[in-house]
Scaffold this motif. Structure first.
Motif, PDB file in Angstrom:
ATOM      1  N   ASP A 197       3.169 -13.093  -6.106  1.00 14.09           N
ATOM      2  CA  ASP A 197       2.709 -12.012  -6.985  1.00 14.09           C
ATOM      3  C   ASP A 197       2.754 -10.661  -6.274  1.00 14.09           C
ATOM      4  OD1 ASP A 197       2.260 -13.885  -8.931  1.00 14.09           O
ATOM      5  OD2 ASP A 197       0.081 -13.949  -8.675  1.00 14.09           O
ATOM      6  N   ALA A 198       2.288 -10.635  -5.014  1.00 14.85           N
ATOM      7  CA  ALA A 198       2.264  -9.377  -4.270  1.00 14.85           C
ATOM      8  C   ALA A 198       3.678  -8.863  -4.014  1.00 14.85           C
ATOM      9  CB  ALA A 198       1.521  -9.566  -2.948  1.00 14.85           C
ATOM     10  N   ALA A 199       4.612  -9.766  -3.679  1.00 16.00           N
ATOM     11  CA  ALA A 199       5.989  -9.354  -3.413  1.00 16.00           C
ATOM     12  C   ALA A 199       6.648  -8.806  -4.676  1.00 16.00           C
ATOM     13  CB  ALA A 199       6.783 -10.534  -2.862  1.00 16.00           C
ATOM     14  N   LEU A 200       6.456  -9.485  -5.805  1.00 11.91           N
ATOM     15  CA  LEU A 200       7.059  -9.018  -7.057  1.00 11.91           C
ATOM     16  C   LEU A 200       6.431  -7.710  -7.522  1.00 11.91           C
ATOM     17  CD1 LEU A 200       7.422 -12.409  -8.975  1.00 11.91           C
ATOM     18  CD2 LEU A 200       9.217 -11.083  -7.833  1.00 11.91           C
ATOM     19  N   LEU A 201       5.137  -7.542  -7.278  1.00 15.47           N
ATOM     20  CA  LEU A 201       4.480  -6.280  -7.608  1.00 15.47           C
ATOM     21  C   LEU A 201       5.085  -5.143  -6.793  1.00 15.47           C
ATOM     22  CD1 LEU A 201       2.279  -4.568  -8.922  1.00 15.47           C
ATOM     23  CD2 LEU A 201       0.703  -5.363  -7.145  1.00 15.47           C
ATOM     24  N   ASN A 202       5.281  -5.371  -5.506  1.00 10.84           N
ATOM     25  CA  ASN A 202       5.896  -4.366  -4.642  1.00 10.84           C
ATOM     26  C   ASN A 202       7.296  -4.020  -5.145  1.00 10.84           C
ATOM     27  OD1 ASN A 202       6.523  -2.681  -2.537  1.00 10.84           O
ATOM     28  ND2 ASN A 202       6.216  -4.193  -0.928  1.00 10.84           N
ATOM     29  N   LEU A 203       8.049  -5.036  -5.554  1.00  8.20           N
ATOM     30  CA  LEU A 203       9.395  -4.812  -6.082  1.00  8.20           C
ATOM     31  C   LEU A 203       9.356  -3.946  -7.335  1.00  8.20           C
ATOM     32  CD1 LEU A 203      12.438  -5.486  -6.007  1.00  8.20           C
ATOM     33  CD2 LEU A 203      11.910  -7.554  -7.322  1.00  8.20           C
ATOM     34  N   ARG A 204       8.430  -4.240  -8.246  1.00 17.03           N
ATOM     35  CA  ARG A 204       8.329  -3.463  -9.492  1.00 17.03           C
ATOM     36  C   ARG A 204       7.957  -2.007  -9.200  1.00 17.03           C
ATOM     37  NH1 ARG A 204      10.586  -7.313 -10.532  1.00 17.03           N
ATOM     38  NH2 ARG A 204       9.997  -9.085 -11.831  1.00 17.03           N
ATOM     39  N   LEU A 205       7.050  -1.808  -8.263  1.00 15.26           N
ATOM     40  CA  LEU A 205       6.608  -0.447  -7.962  1.00 15.26           C
ATOM     41  C   LEU A 205       7.733   0.396  -7.371  1.00 15.26           C
ATOM     42  CD1 LEU A 205       3.073  -1.169  -6.451  1.00 15.26           C
ATOM     43  CD2 LEU A 205       3.588  -0.206  -8.691  1.00 15.26           C
ATOM     44  N   GLY A 206       8.708  -0.250  -6.729  1.00  9.26           N
ATOM     45  CA  GLY A 206       9.802   0.495  -6.117  1.00  9.26           C
ATOM     46  C   GLY A 206      10.924   0.856  -7.065  1.00  9.26           C
ATOM     47  N   GLU A 207      10.877   0.346  -8.295  1.00  7.64           N
ATOM     48  CA  GLU A 207      12.003   0.544  -9.208  1.00  7.64           C
ATOM     49  C   GLU A 207      12.230   2.006  -9.566  1.00  7.64           C
ATOM     50  OE1 GLU A 207      11.072  -2.046 -12.426  1.00  7.64           O
ATOM     51  OE2 GLU A 207      11.875  -3.840 -11.434  1.00  7.64           O
ATOM     52  N   THR A 208      11.170   2.800  -9.610  1.00  3.74           N
ATOM     53  CA  THR A 208      11.315   4.214  -9.962  1.00  3.74           C
ATOM     54  C   THR A 208      11.188   5.127  -8.743  1.00  3.74           C
ATOM     55  OG1 THR A 208       8.942   4.335 -10.459  1.00  3.74           O
ATOM     56  CG2 THR A 208      10.421   3.810 -12.285  1.00  3.74           C
ATOM     57  N   ARG A 209      11.124   4.547  -7.575  1.00  3.70           N
ATOM     58  CA  ARG A 209      10.951   5.322  -6.352  1.00  3.70           C
ATOM     59  C   ARG A 209      12.302   5.818  -5.836  1.00  3.70           C
ATOM     60  NH1 ARG A 209       8.020   2.718  -1.001  1.00  3.70           N
ATOM     61  NH2 ARG A 209       8.341   4.476   0.422  1.00  3.70           N
ATOM     62  N   ALA A 210      12.359   7.039  -5.331  1.00  3.22           N
ATOM     63  CA  ALA A 210      13.594   7.573  -4.759  1.00  3.22           C
ATOM     64  C   ALA A 210      14.022   6.707  -3.580  1.00  3.22           C
ATOM     65  CB  ALA A 210      13.393   9.009  -4.313  1.00  3.22           C
ATOM     66  N   TYR A 211      15.294   6.337  -3.555  1.00  4.92           N
ATOM     67  CA  TYR A 211      15.770   5.405  -2.527  1.00  4.92           C
ATOM     68  C   TYR A 211      15.677   6.017  -1.135  1.00  4.92           C
ATOM     69  CZ  TYR A 211      18.900   2.304   0.072  1.00  4.92           C
ATOM     70  OH  TYR A 211      19.429   1.440   1.003  1.00  4.92           O
ATOM     71  N   TYR A 212      16.151   7.227  -0.977  1.00  7.05           N
ATOM     72  CA  TYR A 212      16.106   7.868   0.333  1.00  7.05           C
ATOM     73  C   TYR A 212      16.025   9.372   0.136  1.00  7.05           C
ATOM     74  CZ  TYR A 212      17.455   9.472   4.984  1.00  7.05           C
ATOM     75  OH  TYR A 212      17.475  10.098   6.208  1.00  7.05           O
ATOM     76  N   VAL A 213      15.011   9.996   0.739  1.00  5.26           N
ATOM     77  CA  VAL A 213      14.818  11.445   0.645  1.00  5.26           C
ATOM     78  C   VAL A 213      15.163  12.030   2.008  1.00  5.26           C
ATOM     79  CG1 VAL A 213      13.205  13.295   0.084  1.00  5.26           C
ATOM     80  CG2 VAL A 213      12.993  11.068  -1.057  1.00  5.26           C
ATOM     81  N   ARG A 214      16.348  12.579   2.113  1.00  3.65           N
ATOM     82  CA  ARG A 214      16.891  12.985   3.410  1.00  3.65           C
ATOM     83  C   ARG A 214      16.035  14.048   4.095  1.00  3.65           C
ATOM     84  NH1 ARG A 214      21.747  12.040   5.616  1.00  3.65           N
ATOM     85  NH2 ARG A 214      22.422  11.117   3.635  1.00  3.65           N
ATOM     86  N   ASP A 215      15.633  15.086   3.366  1.00  6.89           N
ATOM     87  CA  ASP A 215      14.885  16.176   3.999  1.00  6.89           C
ATOM     88  C   ASP A 215      13.547  15.685   4.545  1.00  6.89           C
ATOM     89  OD1 ASP A 215      16.939  17.884   3.420  1.00  6.89           O
ATOM     90  OD2 ASP A 215      15.974  18.782   1.661  1.00  6.89           O
ATOM     91  N   ALA A 216      12.853  14.864   3.769  1.00  3.13           N
ATOM     92  CA  ALA A 216      11.555  14.350   4.221  1.00  3.13           C
ATOM     93  C   ALA A 216      11.729  13.456   5.443  1.00  3.13           C
ATOM     94  CB  ALA A 216      10.878  13.584   3.092  1.00  3.13           C
TER      95      ALA A 216
ATOM     96  N   ALA B 107       0.829  -1.208   0.000  1.00  2.00           N
ATOM     97  CA  ALA B 107       0.000   0.000   0.000  1.00  2.00           C
ATOM     98  C   ALA B 107       0.866   1.262   0.000  1.00  2.00           C
ATOM     99  CB  ALA B 107      -0.936  -0.009   1.206  1.00  2.00           C
ATOM    100  N   LYS B 108       1.937   1.254   0.795  1.00  2.00           N
ATOM    101  CA  LYS B 108       2.813   2.426   0.830  1.00  2.00           C
ATOM    102  C   LYS B 108       3.548   2.603  -0.496  1.00  2.00           C
ATOM    103  CE  LYS B 108       3.247   4.814   3.667  1.00  2.00           C
ATOM    104  NZ  LYS B 108       2.481   6.004   4.124  1.00  2.00           N
ATOM    105  N   ALA B 109       3.915   1.501  -1.144  1.00  2.00           N
ATOM    106  CA  ALA B 109       4.567   1.607  -2.447  1.00  2.00           C
ATOM    107  C   ALA B 109       3.637   2.271  -3.456  1.00  2.00           C
ATOM    108  CB  ALA B 109       4.992   0.228  -2.933  1.00  2.00           C
TER     109      ALA B 109
END
Length: 733
Positions: free
Chosen positions: A452-471, A67-69
């Motif tokens: 399926d759910a784990a691989l979906l979560n993995l795919r959704l994270g591929e374009t996500r910023a790894y770490y946003v320091r200020d946030a 859900a967070k992804a």
């Protein structure tokens, strides 16, 4: 005739129900207004209790990590042009579409939604009461092959029910012409149970009507007492016969705004519901029994009619000035029924409500999951299974085994029916896909859904910023905002322990393939590294490896149950321990599971879970951490060094030290009371490792990702300088 009435003695009728509903709604105004503000500012996932949201996600084969992804992918609040997720078209199954719909990101749904609604509507009929004193209508629906559920104020007594019928197909066909109603006699002599306070009546219906039509042709809507069917902020559907009119559908017009202990409140800008109607979620599971509008009232608390005068029952529900709707929670109806003392045929009919259906639903109806007995209990774990009993144990699936008593023709040497095995997901999700039988295919489906759910979560994270320091810094500062800046020693330890426990929600169960590998434990290069050896793996490698191990474990459990039909729960637990040891996941608990008897929430607490290949996991065992003299010159395994006194890892000493210190703060008194557990005199080792290896970007990412999923943070990562200020002496027994 069998008549059971489980009610308080106070007289209640529909007018009284209206007045009580109005009072309950009014009393909850402050909480409801806060809920509406949360829905507006944060969304549906944050308006209800975290545990209930977690169970709702599980029924959609989702979790907080997934859900967070999805939440991190930008979108408008609602889209009518399809999903905003960058996935292949065939990735959008019913579960994912349902999750997007729940989160308010997409108001589209698959056409199976309409098919499910059509099948559900088949089991709903118009209740017509015709007595010498007059008549009235209500709605009712079949909840077992023989029993119908409606309101108490629709059928108040066996005498009134004896003058009633239920009419199915009171509706227009696809050509707009009315269908021919099919009428069945209501049979209170067969079964009648009512509760005035909860405003429900369950009554038997004749098996055949005068024309010979079978009641079972209309199917039934199974009732499920488990949490997770709906949460605050979710929209629900009502199929009904308003004012006795042909069957109609209120489609996603009612939004749940409050969940009370026994009732649920939902609001709409259209029409109120009809007495005795089922309230559905988008998966067509019955959430509640609609029983009352919440009326506008005058200064004396009397319900008002649309013309502003006091409302009277003879005016009809359509002339009621209303502001919300109230339903009775299905779980409370089932609880009330389970407490009734019944025998003979009445007990058998009541128990049908709590058993998996033994007759087919209308063609194409979705399969239903097995449920526990009416008291919700299983036999004592030390007793062997005997004919007619069940025992449940929670593993990645909850395996429920019922041993059928032999039939007369089966009695004799070597003749026994053996165990009947049904698998139901432990967290409330339904693993079996349509058309699949129980057994190995159920195991395959359950594992496939997790995969399926784990691989979906993995795919959704591929374009996500790894770490946003200020946030993350802003989130960190907000998390500790109410801490006393001058706190020190034992007061600081107590304050942190209280904060970590209070904010630990939801509390995920132990599923590293879904919760850990896809996002939480990734390093900046988007690879996983074994916490002790430093070996690298792709997340998909470990996700698939764990899925294979889980499938083998579940097959082993099934084989054991089929082989050992008289095994006790203790024997089953021992078998499961052996399977887990021989088929390990690629995950390390830095505080070994044996130290807390594999209990939750410790087992699934992500702060002390790390990717680790089974060889290093096994090499460490449950030895406490140790700092060996001459470690750098010693001959060591790739994982580190182990002797009888303990284990020193080759890599990640700072990370495992901070994870262990978190565990000691979060769960004081839980470790150190037995041999081979972490003794207090070794605390300086953890503090030294913590100070010698600075917090890395990897740990900052982990901490932020875990906080999103389970709410709490690791203070030793956020404030490394606090380590020497905390008095840890109070965490040991």
């Amino acid at each position: 005739m069998i008549t059971v009435e489980h009610v308080p003695q106070a007289e209640t009728d529909y007018l009284t129900q209206l007045e009580k509903a109005a009072k309950r709604f009014g009393d909850r105004t402050p909480q409801r207004e806060e809920t509406l503000r949360t829905l507006e500012s944060r969304g549906v996932l944050y308006a209800d209790e975290p545990g209930r949201v977690q169970k709702r996600l599980a029924r959609l084969n989702a979790d907080w990590s997934l859900a967070k992804a999805i939440e991190h992918i930008p979108t408008q609040p609602i889209t009518t042009t399809g999903s905003t997720l960058s996935l292949a078209p065939d990735a959008f199954g019913a579960d994912l579409l349902g999750l997007e719909r729940l989160m308010g990101r997409n108001n589209l749904t698959g056409v199976a939604f309409l098919e499910g609604g059509y099948l559900a509507a088949r089991s709903i009929g118009r209740v017509a009461v015709r007595t010498p004193e007059g008549g009235h209508y209500g709605t009712g629906f079949m909840v077992s092959p023989s029993l119908l559920l409606t309101n108490n104020h629709v059928l108040r007594s066996p005498e009134e029910a004896g003058h009633a019928v239920v009419e199915f197909d009171v509706q227009a066909g696809v050509d707009g012409c009315p269908l021919a109603p099919v009428t069945f006699r209501i049979d209170p002599h067969g079964f009648f149970a009512t509760d005035r306070e909860l405003d429900f009546t369950v009554v038997a219906v004749a098996e055949r009507n005068q024309e010979g039509a079978r009641l079972t042709g209309y199917g039934w809507l199974p009732l499920d007492g488990a949490q997770g069917k709906a949460i605050v902020g979710e929209f629900v559907n009502i199929i009904q016969h308003p004012n006795g009119e042909p069957k109609q559908l209120a489609l996603r017009e009612n939004q749940i705004v409050d969940l009370l202990d026994r009732f649920v409140h939902y609001v709409t800008d259209t029409a109120p519901g009809s007495s005795g109607s089922p309230v559905f979620n988008d998966q067509w599971e019955v959430v509640a029994l609609h029983h009352s509008a919440v009326p506008e009232t005058d200064a004396d608390g009397r319900p008002l009619a649309t013309d502003g005068t006091p409302w009277r029952p003879g005016m009809g529900e359509h002339r009621l000035a209303w502001k919300a709707n109230e339903g009775v929670r299905v779980s409370r109806v089932l609880q009330a029924l389970s407490r009734l003392t019944l025998t003979g045929n009445a007990a058998r009919l009541r128990d049908e409500l709590f058993q998996p259906p033994d007759r087919p639903h209308p063609e194409g109806a979705p399969p239903t999951a097995a449920k526990p007995g009416p008291d919700g209990l299983v036999p004592d774990g030390s007793a062997p299974l005997t004919p007619g009993t069940t025992v449940g144990i929670t593993v990645p699936l909850r395996i429920t085994v019922g041993v059928d008593a032999p039939t007369p023709e089966q009695r004799g040497p070597g003749r026994f029916t053996g165990p009947r095995v049904t698998a139901v997901a432990a967290d409330g999700a339904r693993p079996a896909r349509a058309g699949r039988a129980a057994g190995s295919s159920v195991v395959a489906d359950a594992v496939a859904q997790d995969l399926d759910a784990a691989l979906l979560n993995l795919r959704l994270g591929e374009t996500r910023a790894y770490y946003v320091r200020d946030a993350d810094r802003a989130a960190r500062d907000a998390y500790y905002a109410h801490m006393d800046a001058d706190s020190y020693g034992e007061p600081l330890r107590q304050a942190l322990t209280a904060l970590l426990e209070e904010t630990h929600g939801p509390r995920p169960s132990y599923k590293p393939a879904r919760m850990l590998y896809p996002w939480v434990d990734l390093h900046p290069d988007r690879l996983l590294r074994s916490v002790y050896s430093g070996k690298t793996f792709t997340a998909e490698e470990l996700i698939r490896a764990d899925a294979a191990a889980e499938a083998s474990r579940l097959r082993g459990v099934q084989e054991f149950l089929l082989r050992e039909s008289a095994a006790s729960a203790d024997a089953l637990a021992a078998e499961l321990d052996e399977l887990e040891a021989s088929l390990p996941f690629n995950c390390e608990h830095v505080v070994p599971q044996s130290w807390f008897a594999k209990r939750e929430p410790m087992r699934g607490d992500l702060h002390h879970l790390f990717a680790c290949e089974p060889a290093c996991n096994s090499f460490r065992g449950n030895y406490p951490y140790m700092d060996f003299p001459g470690f750098d010159e010693a001959v060591r395994d790739d994982c580190g060094m182990r002797e009888k006194s303990g284990f020193e890892p080759e890599h990640s000493k700072g990370a495992v030290a901070r994870a262990t210190l978190y565990f000691l703060l979060r769960y004081p008194g839980l470790v150190g009371d037995r041999a081979r557990e972490f003794p207090e005199e070794r605390l300086p080792i953890l503090l030294e490792w913590h100070e010698n290896e600075a917090v890395t970007e990897y740990e900052l990412h982990r901490n932020a990702a875990i906080a999103e999923i389970q709410g709490n943070r690791n203070p030793l990562i956020d404030h490394p300088e606090w380590a020497r200020s905390i008095d840890f002496s109070g965490v040991w027994p």
